[in-house]
Design a protein around this motif. Structure first.
Motif, PDB file in Angstrom:
ATOM      1  N   MET A 215       0.842  -1.200   0.000  1.00 17.23           N
ATOM      2  CA  MET A 215       0.000   0.000   0.000  1.00 17.23           C
ATOM      3  C   MET A 215       0.872   1.243   0.000  1.00 17.23           C
ATOM      4  SD  MET A 215      -3.308  -0.647   0.492  1.00 17.23           S
ATOM      5  CE  MET A 215      -4.304  -0.122   1.864  1.00 17.23           C
ATOM      6  N   GLY A 216       0.304   2.321  -0.480  1.00 15.15           N
ATOM      7  CA  GLY A 216       1.000   3.600  -0.414  1.00 15.15           C
ATOM      8  C   GLY A 216       0.787   4.257   0.936  1.00 15.15           C
ATOM      9  N   ILE A 217       1.469   5.389   1.161  1.00 14.49           N
ATOM     10  CA  ILE A 217       1.360   6.047   2.462  1.00 14.49           C
ATOM     11  C   ILE A 217      -0.002   6.725   2.661  1.00 14.49           C
ATOM     12  CG2 ILE A 217       3.860   6.382   2.734  1.00 14.49           C
ATOM     13  CD1 ILE A 217       3.472   9.288   1.879  1.00 14.49           C
ATOM     14  N   ASP A 218      -0.809   6.789   1.585  1.00 11.30           N
ATOM     15  CA  ASP A 218      -2.166   7.316   1.767  1.00 11.30           C
ATOM     16  C   ASP A 218      -3.073   6.279   2.439  1.00 11.30           C
ATOM     17  OD1 ASP A 218      -2.427   5.504  -0.275  1.00 11.30           O
ATOM     18  OD2 ASP A 218      -3.175   6.923  -1.764  1.00 11.30           O
ATOM     19  N   GLY A 219      -2.557   5.053   2.565  1.00  5.92           N
ATOM     20  CA  GLY A 219      -3.333   4.009   3.237  1.00  5.92           C
ATOM     21  C   GLY A 219      -4.507   3.503   2.417  1.00  5.92           C
ATOM     22  N   LYS A 220      -4.613   3.936   1.147  1.00  3.71           N
ATOM     23  CA  LYS A 220      -5.781   3.567   0.340  1.00  3.71           C
ATOM     24  C   LYS A 220      -5.416   2.816  -0.921  1.00  3.71           C
ATOM     25  CE  LYS A 220      -8.659   7.645   1.203  1.00  3.71           C
ATOM     26  NZ  LYS A 220      -7.577   8.571   1.476  1.00  3.71           N
ATOM     27  N   LEU A 227       0.810   8.371  -8.135  1.00  5.00           N
ATOM     28  CA  LEU A 227      -0.219   8.749  -7.161  1.00  5.00           C
ATOM     29  C   LEU A 227       0.364   9.565  -6.013  1.00  5.00           C
ATOM     30  CD1 LEU A 227      -2.358   5.462  -6.913  1.00  5.00           C
ATOM     31  CD2 LEU A 227      -2.935   7.573  -8.101  1.00  5.00           C
ATOM     32  N   GLY A 228       1.694   9.748  -6.001  1.00  5.52           N
ATOM     33  CA  GLY A 228       2.331  10.570  -4.970  1.00  5.52           C
ATOM     34  C   GLY A 228       2.297   9.936  -3.587  1.00  5.52           C
ATOM     35  N   ASN A 229       2.153   8.610  -3.525  1.00  2.00           N
ATOM     36  CA  ASN A 229       2.079   7.952  -2.211  1.00  2.00           C
ATOM     37  C   ASN A 229       3.230   6.967  -1.997  1.00  2.00           C
ATOM     38  OD1 ASN A 229       1.547   5.766  -3.788  1.00  2.00           O
ATOM     39  ND2 ASN A 229      -0.548   5.438  -3.090  1.00  2.00           N
ATOM     40  N   ALA A 230       4.337   7.201  -2.723  1.00  2.00           N
ATOM     41  CA  ALA A 230       5.423   6.208  -2.736  1.00  2.00           C
ATOM     42  C   ALA A 230       6.634   6.651  -1.916  1.00  2.00           C
ATOM     43  CB  ALA A 230       5.852   5.952  -4.175  1.00  2.00           C
ATOM     44  N   LYS A 242       9.644  11.428   7.172  1.00  2.00           N
ATOM     45  CA  LYS A 242       8.511  12.314   6.914  1.00  2.00           C
ATOM     46  C   LYS A 242       7.347  11.559   6.263  1.00  2.00           C
ATOM     47  CE  LYS A 242       8.770  16.302   4.583  1.00  2.00           C
ATOM     48  NZ  LYS A 242       9.528  17.246   3.724  1.00  2.00           N
ATOM     49  N   LYS A 243       7.695  10.721   5.285  1.00  2.00           N
ATOM     50  CA  LYS A 243       6.645   9.997   4.563  1.00  2.00           C
ATOM     51  C   LYS A 243       5.976   8.952   5.453  1.00  2.00           C
ATOM     52  CE  LYS A 243       8.278  10.659  -0.174  1.00  2.00           C
ATOM     53  NZ  LYS A 243       8.858   9.984  -1.366  1.00  2.00           N
ATOM     54  N   VAL A 244       6.786   8.233   6.235  1.00  2.68           N
ATOM     55  CA  VAL A 244       6.199   7.210   7.106  1.00  2.68           C
ATOM     56  C   VAL A 244       5.240   7.868   8.099  1.00  2.68           C
ATOM     57  CG1 VAL A 244       6.697   5.508   8.924  1.00  2.68           C
ATOM     58  CG2 VAL A 244       8.057   5.529   6.816  1.00  2.68           C
ATOM     59  N   ASN A 245       5.600   9.046   8.573  1.00  4.95           N
ATOM     60  CA  ASN A 245       4.727   9.764   9.503  1.00  4.95           C
ATOM     61  C   ASN A 245       3.366  10.082   8.914  1.00  4.95           C
ATOM     62  OD1 ASN A 245       5.808   9.987  12.045  1.00  4.95           O
ATOM     63  ND2 ASN A 245       7.299  11.526  11.370  1.00  4.95           N
ATOM     64  N   LYS A 246       3.312  10.125   7.573  1.00 10.07           N
ATOM     65  CA  LYS A 246       2.045  10.452   6.914  1.00 10.07           C
ATOM     66  C   LYS A 246       1.145   9.244   6.699  1.00 10.07           C
ATOM     67  CE  LYS A 246       3.676  14.335   4.139  1.00 10.07           C
ATOM     68  NZ  LYS A 246       4.176  14.578   2.792  1.00 10.07           N
ATOM     69  N   ILE A 247       1.651   8.029   6.967  1.00  7.23           N
ATOM     70  CA  ILE A 247       0.824   6.847   6.677  1.00  7.23           C
ATOM     71  C   ILE A 247      -0.521   6.992   7.387  1.00  7.23           C
ATOM     72  CG2 ILE A 247       0.590   4.323   6.930  1.00  7.23           C
ATOM     73  CD1 ILE A 247       3.643   4.137   6.769  1.00  7.23           C
ATOM     74  N   PHE A 248      -1.559   6.910   6.590  1.00  5.77           N
ATOM     75  CA  PHE A 248      -2.890   7.197   7.137  1.00  5.77           C
ATOM     76  C   PHE A 248      -3.518   5.950   7.747  1.00  5.77           C
ATOM     77  CE2 PHE A 248      -7.491   7.537   6.871  1.00  5.77           C
ATOM     78  CZ  PHE A 248      -7.687   8.713   7.579  1.00  5.77           C
ATOM     79  N   THR A 249      -3.995   6.076   9.007  1.00  2.00           N
ATOM     80  CA  THR A 249      -4.686   4.948   9.639  1.00  2.00           C
ATOM     81  C   THR A 249      -6.096   5.331  10.091  1.00  2.00           C
ATOM     82  OG1 THR A 249      -3.986   5.455  11.904  1.00  2.00           O
ATOM     83  CG2 THR A 249      -2.500   4.073  10.584  1.00  2.00           C
ATOM     84  N   GLY A 250      -6.303   6.606  10.398  1.00  2.00           N
ATOM     85  CA  GLY A 250      -7.609   7.041  10.895  1.00  2.00           C
ATOM     86  C   GLY A 250      -7.803   6.762  12.382  1.00  2.00           C
ATOM     87  N   ARG A 251      -6.766   6.207  13.048  1.00  2.00           N
ATOM     88  CA  ARG A 251      -6.901   5.870  14.477  1.00  2.00           C
ATOM     89  C   ARG A 251      -6.721   7.149  15.308  1.00  2.00           C
ATOM     90  NH1 ARG A 251      -2.697   3.348  17.839  1.00  2.00           N
ATOM     91  NH2 ARG A 251      -3.617   2.127  19.549  1.00  2.00           N
ATOM     92  N   GLN A 252      -7.491   7.271  16.392  1.00  2.00           N
ATOM     93  CA  GLN A 252      -7.520   8.522  17.160  1.00  2.00           C
ATOM     94  C   GLN A 252      -6.585   8.566  18.361  1.00  2.00           C
ATOM     95  OE1 GLN A 252      -9.027  11.023  15.889  1.00  2.00           O
ATOM     96  NE2 GLN A 252     -10.281   9.953  14.353  1.00  2.00           N
TER      97      GLN A 252
END
Ligand code: TRP
Length: 365
Positions: A215-220, A227-230, A242-252
């Motif tokens: 998966m890309g760092i957009d998590g989708k 797609l700019g998520n690599a 920096k990029k790893v910090n952006k990995i999207f999970t949606g967890r609060q």
């Protein structure tokens, strides 16, 4: 084979494999996980050819020949960084293997036109790239060309991703048809026995990697440069963080029970090598045992940087002034080795098809 061109590979003792890439730019972690890692593993046990399918890039980018050329060199830089050893594996330039072009023409006679057009990989590409009915004649022809890429090397196995399986099916059909029509192989012969029965071409197997797509760092979406998520192989340690910090999970929050099938945990599983630690992280995360995404991301970034550090070092040897010329030398050497094999195949195929009227010798590279 050695750099001087003398064969070190004994084809009878090392199974021959071929795989390839259409050059589209520099490579990212998805390429590493999906295919290059496996290539690096098998290059010492198999006779390996890695094809730079630069002609295939022309199917949709005929007006960008200069960038196709740059992409072709850049992909080799990434191969070398990732540990593909040009002494062991022949990195081959498709456009300088004339046997591939000649076999493409011949194989095109063995395939019904509508059979080629039914190829689901072609159909998906037409849709994804919005080609409509405006695509070049050469676009569907590339599928026939890919059968020639593989059969010119008489490869027994082709490591590829799932999306390439239809191309392999087409290749297997061409091999069977050729062997039946021109070599007298009976139609009831099993695929693995074609050569034994006089067929020129082994019916090759698709070796589909077990790891799905990263998966890309957009998590989708799957990781993709466009797609700019690599995370690129050539990214610096800081960029990786920096990029790893952006990995999207949606967890609060660190106490929210997390879903370990999310993108972040795909990264945990792919890059953290200590299996006990992976199990521990999964356990804590799924229970929401006071473990924040930020903490996990820091460990993932560290693991990725540990993987990329030696790649950065190797890459540095192929960067800077004069490095393009060195890379071209490497490709030329690999292509020379490939041509020795592919010219032999072409000779066998022409002999079988009644196309051998006199001997010929080409000076290749
Ligand atoms: N079509 C493949 C891709 O886009 C690249 C490719 C070209 C290939 N020739 C090949 C793959 C031969 C395997 C074997 O990824």
């Amino acid at each position: 084979m050695s750099a001087s061109g003398t064969p070190i590979a004994n084809p009878s003792s090392r199974p021959r494999i071929l795989t390839g890439d259409t050059p589209t730019g520099s490579l990212h972690l998805g390429h590493w996980i999906g295919s290059v890692r496996r290539r690096v593993e098998i290059q010492s046990t198999h006779e390996c050819y890695f094809l730079l399918a630069n002609m295939h890039a022309f199917t949709t980018r005929v007006e960008e020949s200069a960038s196709i050329r740059r992409d072709t060199i850049e992909i080799v830089r990434d191969y070398l960084a990732m540990g593909i050893d040009p002494e062991q594996s022949a990195i081959t330039l498709q456009s300088e293997v004339p046997a591939i072009a000649e076999l493409t023409f011949l194989f095109a006679m063995l395939l019904p036109f509508n059979r080629v057009m039914r190829n689901p990989t072609l159909k998906t590409e037409i849709e994804l790239k919005g080609l409509g009915d405006k695509f070049a004649f050469g676009f569907p022809l590339y599928a026939v060309g890919q059968t020639a890429d593989i059969l010119a090397f008489r490869a027994v196995s082709v490591p590829v991703g799932e999306d390439q399986v239809p191309h392999l099916e087409l290749t297997r059909e061409v091999a069977r048809r050729f062997n039946q029509v021109f070599c007298g192989v009976p139609t009831d012969i099993e695929d693995h026995e074609h050569v034994q029965h006089g067929g020129v071409f082994p019916v090759p197997l698709a070796d589909v990697g077990k790891v799905g797509r990263l998966m890309g760092i957009d998590g989708k979406n799957k990781m993709s440069k466009s797609l700019g998520n690599a995370i690129m192989i050539a990214d610096s340690a800081k960029e990786v963080q920096k990029k790893v910090n952006k990995i999207f999970t949606g967890r609060q929050s660190p106490t929210e029970p997390g879903d370990t099938s999310n993108a972040l945990f795909q990264f945990v599983e792919c890059f953290i090598t200590d299996q006990a630690r992976v199990a521990e992280l999964k356990d804590k995360y799924s229970r929401g045992d006071n473990i924040g995404d930020g903490h996990i991301k820091a460990e993932v970034a560290e693991a990725i940087n540990a993987l990329l550090a030696p790649m950065r070092e190797r890459r540095a040897m192929y960067e800077g002034e004069g490095s393009d010329a060195r890379i071209i030398d490497i490709i030329m050497d690999g292509t020379r080795r490939a041509n020795r094999l592919c010219e032999e195949t072409l000779l066998m195929a022409k002999q079988a098809a009644g196309l051998r009227f006199w001997p010929r010798e080409l000076r290749l590279g």
